[in-house]
Design a protein around this motif. Structure first.
Motif, PDB file in Angstrom:
ATOM      1  N   GLY A 283       0.776  -1.230   0.000  1.00 14.34           N
ATOM      2  CA  GLY A 283       0.000   0.000   0.000  1.00 14.34           C
ATOM      3  C   GLY A 283       0.805   1.277   0.000  1.00 14.34           C
ATOM      4  O   GLY A 283       0.267   2.363   0.234  1.00 14.34           O
ATOM      5  N   MET A 284       2.092   1.191  -0.295  1.00 10.79           N
ATOM      6  CA  MET A 284       2.948   2.383  -0.292  1.00 10.79           C
ATOM      7  C   MET A 284       3.033   3.039  -1.674  1.00 10.79           C
ATOM      8  O   MET A 284       3.395   4.206  -1.787  1.00 10.79           O
ATOM      9  N   GLY A 285       2.779   2.268  -2.733  1.00 10.79           N
ATOM     10  CA  GLY A 285       2.886   2.801  -4.087  1.00 10.79           C
ATOM     11  C   GLY A 285       4.287   2.767  -4.634  1.00 10.79           C
ATOM     12  O   GLY A 285       4.505   2.997  -5.821  1.00 10.79           O
ATOM     13  N   GLN A 286       5.255   2.489  -3.762  1.00 13.16           N
ATOM     14  CA  GLN A 286       6.655   2.426  -4.168  1.00 13.16           C
ATOM     15  C   GLN A 286       7.306   1.208  -3.539  1.00 13.16           C
ATOM     16  O   GLN A 286       6.898   0.750  -2.463  1.00 13.16           O
ATOM     17  N   VAL A 287       8.299   0.687  -4.197  1.00 16.69           N
ATOM     18  CA  VAL A 287       9.121  -0.367  -3.616  1.00 16.69           C
ATOM     19  C   VAL A 287      10.550   0.154  -3.561  1.00 16.69           C
ATOM     20  O   VAL A 287      10.928   1.063  -4.302  1.00 16.69           O
ATOM     21  N   THR A 288      11.324  -0.427  -2.664  1.00 17.89           N
ATOM     22  CA  THR A 288      12.679   0.078  -2.455  1.00 17.89           C
ATOM     23  C   THR A 288      13.708  -0.903  -2.972  1.00 17.89           C
ATOM     24  O   THR A 288      13.531  -2.119  -2.914  1.00 17.89           O
ATOM     25  N   ASP A 289      14.754  -0.348  -3.497  1.00 18.00           N
ATOM     26  CA  ASP A 289      15.896  -1.140  -3.939  1.00 18.00           C
ATOM     27  C   ASP A 289      17.090  -0.668  -3.103  1.00 18.00           C
ATOM     28  O   ASP A 289      17.496   0.494  -3.186  1.00 18.00           O
ATOM     29  N   LEU A 290      17.613  -1.565  -2.268  1.00 15.50           N
ATOM     30  CA  LEU A 290      18.678  -1.192  -1.336  1.00 15.50           C
ATOM     31  C   LEU A 290      20.059  -1.457  -1.926  1.00 15.50           C
ATOM     32  O   LEU A 290      20.293  -2.507  -2.537  1.00 15.50           O
ATOM     33  N   ASP A 291      20.964  -0.495  -1.747  1.00 15.58           N
ATOM     34  CA  ASP A 291      22.361  -0.661  -2.124  1.00 15.58           C
ATOM     35  C   ASP A 291      23.087  -1.278  -0.928  1.00 15.58           C
ATOM     36  O   ASP A 291      23.370  -0.602   0.061  1.00 15.58           O
ATOM     37  N   LEU A 292      23.383  -2.596  -1.009  1.00 13.45           N
ATOM     38  CA  LEU A 292      23.979  -3.296   0.131  1.00 13.45           C
ATOM     39  C   LEU A 292      25.322  -2.713   0.530  1.00 13.45           C
ATOM     40  O   LEU A 292      25.711  -2.768   1.700  1.00 13.45           O
ATOM     41  N   ALA A 293      26.044  -2.138  -0.425  1.00 12.43           N
ATOM     42  CA  ALA A 293      27.356  -1.562  -0.119  1.00 12.43           C
ATOM     43  C   ALA A 293      27.236  -0.378   0.835  1.00 12.43           C
ATOM     44  O   ALA A 293      28.199  -0.034   1.530  1.00 12.43           O
ATOM     45  N   GLU A 294      26.044   0.256   0.865  1.00 10.93           N
ATOM     46  CA  GLU A 294      25.827   1.371   1.788  1.00 10.93           C
ATOM     47  C   GLU A 294      25.347   0.892   3.150  1.00 10.93           C
ATOM     48  O   GLU A 294      25.295   1.661   4.104  1.00 10.93           O
ATOM     49  N   LEU A 295      24.969  -0.406   3.238  1.00 10.41           N
ATOM     50  CA  LEU A 295      24.517  -0.961   4.521  1.00 10.41           C
ATOM     51  C   LEU A 295      25.686  -1.505   5.333  1.00 10.41           C
ATOM     52  O   LEU A 295      25.686  -1.392   6.560  1.00 10.41           O
ATOM     53  N   TYR A 296      26.660  -2.126   4.656  1.00 10.64           N
ATOM     54  CA  TYR A 296      27.770  -2.720   5.398  1.00 10.64           C
ATOM     55  C   TYR A 296      29.014  -2.822   4.517  1.00 10.64           C
ATOM     56  O   TYR A 296      28.935  -2.773   3.288  1.00 10.64           O
ATOM     57  N   ASP A 297      30.155  -2.960   5.188  1.00 11.43           N
ATOM     58  CA  ASP A 297      31.438  -3.194   4.524  1.00 11.43           C
ATOM     59  C   ASP A 297      31.708  -4.691   4.602  1.00 11.43           C
ATOM     60  O   ASP A 297      31.975  -5.236   5.681  1.00 11.43           O
TER      61      ASP A 297
ATOM     62  N   HIS B 222      20.478  13.172   9.548  1.00  8.21           N
ATOM     63  CA  HIS B 222      21.482  12.131   9.280  1.00  8.21           C
ATOM     64  C   HIS B 222      20.815  10.842   8.784  1.00  8.21           C
ATOM     65  O   HIS B 222      21.394  10.109   7.975  1.00  8.21           O
ATOM     66  N   ILE B 223      19.579  10.570   9.242  1.00  6.87           N
ATOM     67  CA  ILE B 223      18.846   9.401   8.738  1.00  6.87           C
ATOM     68  C   ILE B 223      18.448   9.635   7.282  1.00  6.87           C
ATOM     69  O   ILE B 223      18.568   8.748   6.429  1.00  6.87           O
ATOM     70  N   ARG B 224      17.981  10.865   7.001  1.00  5.04           N
ATOM     71  CA  ARG B 224      17.567  11.202   5.635  1.00  5.04           C
ATOM     72  C   ARG B 224      18.746  11.086   4.673  1.00  5.04           C
ATOM     73  O   ARG B 224      18.601  10.577   3.550  1.00  5.04           O
ATOM     74  N   ALA B 225      19.926  11.522   5.104  1.00  6.55           N
ATOM     75  CA  ALA B 225      21.123  11.424   4.260  1.00  6.55           C
ATOM     76  C   ALA B 225      21.467   9.966   3.969  1.00  6.55           C
ATOM     77  O   ALA B 225      21.832   9.606   2.841  1.00  6.55           O
ATOM     78  N   PHE B 226      21.338   9.106   4.996  1.00  6.91           N
ATOM     79  CA  PHE B 226      21.613   7.680   4.798  1.00  6.91           C
ATOM     80  C   PHE B 226      20.613   7.063   3.820  1.00  6.91           C
ATOM     81  O   PHE B 226      21.004   6.314   2.910  1.00  6.91           O
ATOM     82  N   VAL B 227      19.335   7.357   4.011  1.00  5.27           N
ATOM     83  CA  VAL B 227      18.295   6.795   3.133  1.00  5.27           C
ATOM     84  C   VAL B 227      18.518   7.248   1.691  1.00  5.27           C
ATOM     85  O   VAL B 227      18.370   6.465   0.749  1.00  5.27           O
ATOM     86  N   ASP B 228      18.888   8.518   1.514  1.00 11.12           N
ATOM     87  CA  ASP B 228      19.143   9.018   0.159  1.00 11.12           C
ATOM     88  C   ASP B 228      20.302   8.275  -0.502  1.00 11.12           C
ATOM     89  O   ASP B 228      20.304   8.065  -1.718  1.00 11.12           O
ATOM     90  N   ARG B 229      21.310   7.886   0.308  1.00  6.70           N
ATOM     91  CA  ARG B 229      22.458   7.163  -0.239  1.00  6.70           C
ATOM     92  C   ARG B 229      22.135   5.708  -0.532  1.00  6.70           C
ATOM     93  O   ARG B 229      22.525   5.161  -1.552  1.00  6.70           O
ATOM     94  N   ALA B 230      21.417   5.085   0.401  1.00  4.09           N
ATOM     95  CA  ALA B 230      21.276   3.624   0.357  1.00  4.09           C
ATOM     96  C   ALA B 230      20.039   3.121  -0.376  1.00  4.09           C
ATOM     97  O   ALA B 230      19.999   1.965  -0.788  1.00  4.09           O
ATOM     98  N   VAL B 231      19.052   3.982  -0.541  1.00  7.70           N
ATOM     99  CA  VAL B 231      17.756   3.501  -1.025  1.00  7.70           C
ATOM    100  C   VAL B 231      17.350   4.195  -2.324  1.00  7.70           C
ATOM    101  O   VAL B 231      17.469   5.417  -2.455  1.00  7.70           O
ATOM    102  N   THR B 232      16.871   3.407  -3.244  1.00 10.60           N
ATOM    103  CA  THR B 232      16.260   3.936  -4.462  1.00 10.60           C
ATOM    104  C   THR B 232      14.783   3.565  -4.435  1.00 10.60           C
ATOM    105  O   THR B 232      14.429   2.391  -4.301  1.00 10.60           O
TER     106      THR B 232
END
Length: 815
Positions: free
Chosen positions: A200-214, A301-311
């Motif tokens: 029900g969000m209208g969007q799905v997310t694609d996560l960049d794993l490289a931004e989640l962990y090393d 800082h959360i918004r900056a992380f989401v912008d980097r890691a999530v499409t």
């Protein structure tokens, strides 16, 4: 207290009393009918200076005065605040424990209050599932309509709701029959309209794993890059102690099963240090804790992380409609609920009107009538260009306020006090007449309507006017006039003098030095627009609300253009934030104090080492009284000055840091511009604040006490020091008095004369008349707009009387 009109507060309002209201002995008037006034005595909230007045009930009262004169302090901070506080006290102690504690405003007495409903400029909540349809009754009406008329029939209203998932279950139940207990099988099914793919969000997310962990590090070595997931933190401890994967080996070495458990494992109970805990994979945990929130509501800082890691991409299954397939394929006359929700409300109202004609004799007639009335209210109030599926977080302050107003138009409540904060903000002059009509409708239902306003067209309909001034800040807070509109015109106050004032068309206009080319703009309702935005001049982009102005400028300007945007997004700040911290002014001041006294700069911060130890630099202490109201009192140690006594012994130019924070912008600018306290960096920032008309503002005043107009200009001041050849301002007259608009025009001229290009999105006729070039969007709103209907000088617009804007400007300048 002086009253230029020669009318005292009690006399000015006495005409509103019923005849013989004071003579209860005659028996002609019931004693209860004598309570026809809201009496304010000795109001001192913020900058109010012992204001006393009588407001007639069941009338429309407009409060005027320059920005910062005390209007909001009187209406919102005193009258509405005390009404809400007294209502809250009627609830049980248990309920009050879940409600915000409201302090009593600084006023001697308030009599005759009624229930206050505040309709302010606060933006709608940032719930990602909230839309225009869900925050009004329109969505519920539409779902009920489809559940009754749509084919094929798929279920009740919940089957068309993107917030209701489809669920099913089965099991055994026990039934008591006489003296026997019988076990029977049972199943349960609920059909919801939520798209299962995007929930029900209208969007799905694609996560960049490289931004989640090393992947080359282990969890113990700090492999996680997610904010808050530090190596010694609780989240990481839960991962490392889960036992599903090795915590001391690089993530790259995990087996396929271990990587799945690390990233995607469903919730499962695990025992950690003898306690039962719930473990789930990193991705679902992030989705629940971060991605389920609206981006604008996130911490920076959360918004900056989401912008980097999530499409974020449109859900491929529901195509962004948020609805499951059965809800998308159930239709009324070929229209699905997704189609109806995506229509501009103007078109949706026409469709519902046609359905009323076709279904006049069926059981849905009352539903269709209510829905039609509600949608017509949207159109009348100037929001017909919106769609019901529009996310509520994307609405501007003015749009949010008008949407809230629609909720109250059909209310059965009477004898309440409605409080509005500049309801004409964001409205084209053509739409203000409709807004006035709605305010009068609320009054005529037997309600008291209090409106804070600057627009002459809105002031003109007032039954009673309260003018505060004479100026702003410390020079304001006085009642300078109370009476009717004609009395205000003759009063000689600043508002009275400007009520009939009009900015004239320029005799000569500047010539452009170039142009920003916009080609094929089609964002939102724009229709493949080609336009050249002039450079080196003051360009004003006009048009009715929803005509495509913001889409043209915010979304269509070339990405490589050297643009400084000053938009309408709200200033976020706590009680500890003030103009000095927000603008960066405090930094050079602290360094200057430190250098002059040979100590650390941190001593001169109320949020750091220099803070009073008792109140921790807040200036006030809070006393919890159990189930009673929390009491806020000035700190006895620092007497509200926020700093340790030893810090205040250090001075610069004979002033302590607390003295400086209690200065006005103008006083501080004088201090730091010359002499031993000269701080050029501070003087420059203070100069910008003075230029935008905030010279009266105390630099240490909490941001939470600033009016909307003050916050807007504060934001403009912070951008004035930035390098950039093009300034884009979005309705900079919001919250500005007519006298302040003149100062704004002087500022815009100064920016252009300094070699900058200024583009202003605006409805105010004074700004239009002062422009060098006008680009008018329209001709209507929503799908009826999105085209350029005029390009040229203001004089040409008036001569041609082009569209609604041309007519409005011609009337304004008296052409």
């Amino acid at each position: 207290m002086n009253h230029p009109s020669g009318t005292s507060p009690s006399t000015a309002a006495s005409s509103a009393r019923p005849a013989a209201a004071d003579d209860d002995r005659t028996g002609d008037v019931h004693p209860a009918d004598a309570h026809d006034l809201i009496r304010v005595r000795g109001a001192r909230e913020n900058n109010l200076q012992d204001v006393s007045l009588d407001l007639p009930k069941r009338r429309l009262a407009v409060f005027t005065g320059v920005s910062g004169s005390g209007k909001s302090s009187l209406v919102f901070g005193t009258i509405a605040a005390e009404s809400q506080r007294m209502i809250n006290e009627t609830y049980s102690s248990f309920v009050q424990g879940f409600m915000p504690t409201l302090a009593r405003p600084d006023v001697d007495s308030l009599d005759g209050l009624t229930t206050a409903i505040i309709v302010d400029q606060e933006r709608m909540g940032a719930n990602v599932r909230s839309t225009v349809g869900t925050i009004t009754d329109a969505g519920a009406h539409l779902r009920t309509l489809f559940s009754k008329l749509a084919e094929p029939h798929i279920g009740g209203p919940g089957a068309y709701s993107f917030n209701v998932p489809s669920v099913s279950g089965s099991g055994a139940i026990t039934v008591q029959r006489g003296d026997r207990t019988i076990a029977e099988k049972a199943s349960y099914t609920r059909v919801g309209g939520m798209c299962p793919r995007c929930e029900g969000m209208g969007q799905v997310t694609d996560l960049d794993l490289a931004e989640l962990y090393d992947e080359d590090k282990s969890l113990a070595d700090g492999a996680l890059k997610v904010p808050g997931y530090t190596a010694d933190g609780w989240y990481v401890k839960l991962f490392t102690a889960s036992g599903f994967f090795p915590a001391d080996k690089p993530i790259a070495s995990f087996t396929k099963r271990q990587l799945h458990d690390f990233l995607n494992k469903e919730q499962v109970k695990v025992k950690i240090d003898g306690a039962n805990m719930t473990y789930e994979g990193l991705i679902p945990k992030i989705q629940k804790s971060m991605l389920s929130k609206d981006r604008d509501a996130m911490q920076p800082h959360i918004r900056a992380f989401v912008d980097r890691a999530v499409t974020f991409i449109t859900c491929p299954e529901c195509e962004g409609t948020r609805l499951a397939e059965h809800a998308r394929t159930s239709r009324i006359d070929g229209i699905s609920i997704a189609d109806a929700s995506a229509m501009p409300i103007t078109d949706l109202a026409d469709w519902v009107r046609r359905l009323r004609e076709q279904n006049s004799s069926r059981g849905v007639a009352p539903l269709l009538e209510n829905l039609s009335t509600l949608l017509d209210s949207f159109v009348m109030i100037g929001l017909g260009y919106l769609a019901l599926d529009r996310p509520s977080s994307t609405l501007s302050g003015g749009e949010s306020q008008r949407t809230r107003m629609i909720r109250h138009l059909g209310s059965a409540l009477t004898d309440v006090t409605y409080v509005f904060d500049e309801p004409t903000i964001g409205l084209h002059p053509h739409d203000i007449a409709n807004m006035n009509r709605l305010l009068l409708e609320l009054r005529d239902k037997g309600n008291t309507v209090l409106v804070v306003e600057h627009k002459p067209e809105a002031i003109a309909i007032a039954d009673h006017v309260v003018d505060l001034g004479p100026r702003a800040g410390r020079d304001g807070g006085e009642l300078v006039f109370e009476g009717d509109v004609e009395g205000l015109r003759a009063s000689g106050t600043l508002t009275g003098r400007f009520l009939a004032a009009r900015t004239r068309l320029k005799e000569t206009v500047r010539q452009p030095t170039g142009a920003l080319e916009i080609r094929g703009a089609s964002t939102h309702n724009l229709r493949d627009v080609d336009v050249d935005v002039p450079l080196g001049v003051l360009t004003v982009v006009t048009g009715v609300a929803g005509s495509g102005k913001s889409s043209l400028i915010h979304d269509s300007l070339p990405r490589d253009a050297d643009v400084v945007m000053v938009d309408q997004s709200p200033i976020r700040g706590s009680r500890r934030s003030n103009p000095a911290t927000y603008t960066g002014l405090l930094e050079p001041i602290r360094k200057a104090f430190a250098k002059a006294n040979g100590v650390k700069p941190a001593l001169f911060s109320a949020n750091s080492e220099g803070a009073c130890p008792v109140c921790n630099g807040a200036g006030v202490t809070y006393t919890e009284l159990g189930f009673l109201e929390t009491v806020e009192s000035v700190c006895e140690e620092c007497e509200g000055r926020r700093f340790q006594a030893s810090v205040l012994e250090h001075t610069l130019g004979g002033r302590s840091i607390a003295d400086v924070l209690e200065m006005s912008v103008a006083e501080a600018r004088e201090l730091f511009s010359d002499g031993e306290a000269k701080v050029p960096a501070a003087a420059r920032i203070l100069g910008h604040l003075d230029q935008v008309g905030l010279g009266y503002l105390t630099i240490g005043q909490p941001l939470t006490t600033l009016s909307g107009g003050e916050r807007q200009r504060l934001k403009l001041a912070t951008h004035m020091g930035e390098k950039g050849g093009i300034y884009v301002l979005d309705e900079p007259t919001s919250g500005l008095h007519m006298a302040d608009v003149e100062q704004l025009l002087t500022l815009l001229d100064a920016l252009v004369d300094a070699g900058r290009s200024v583009i202003v999105i605006e409805h105010h006729q004074a700004v239009m008349a002062h422009a060098d070039r006008i680009i008018d969007m329209g001709p209507g709103a929503g799908q009826h707009g999105g085209t350029v209907v005029f390009e040229g000088t203001p004089a040409q617009l008036v001569a041609e009387r082009a569209g609604l804007t041309g007519e409005a400007l011609a009337q304004y300048v008296g052409a």
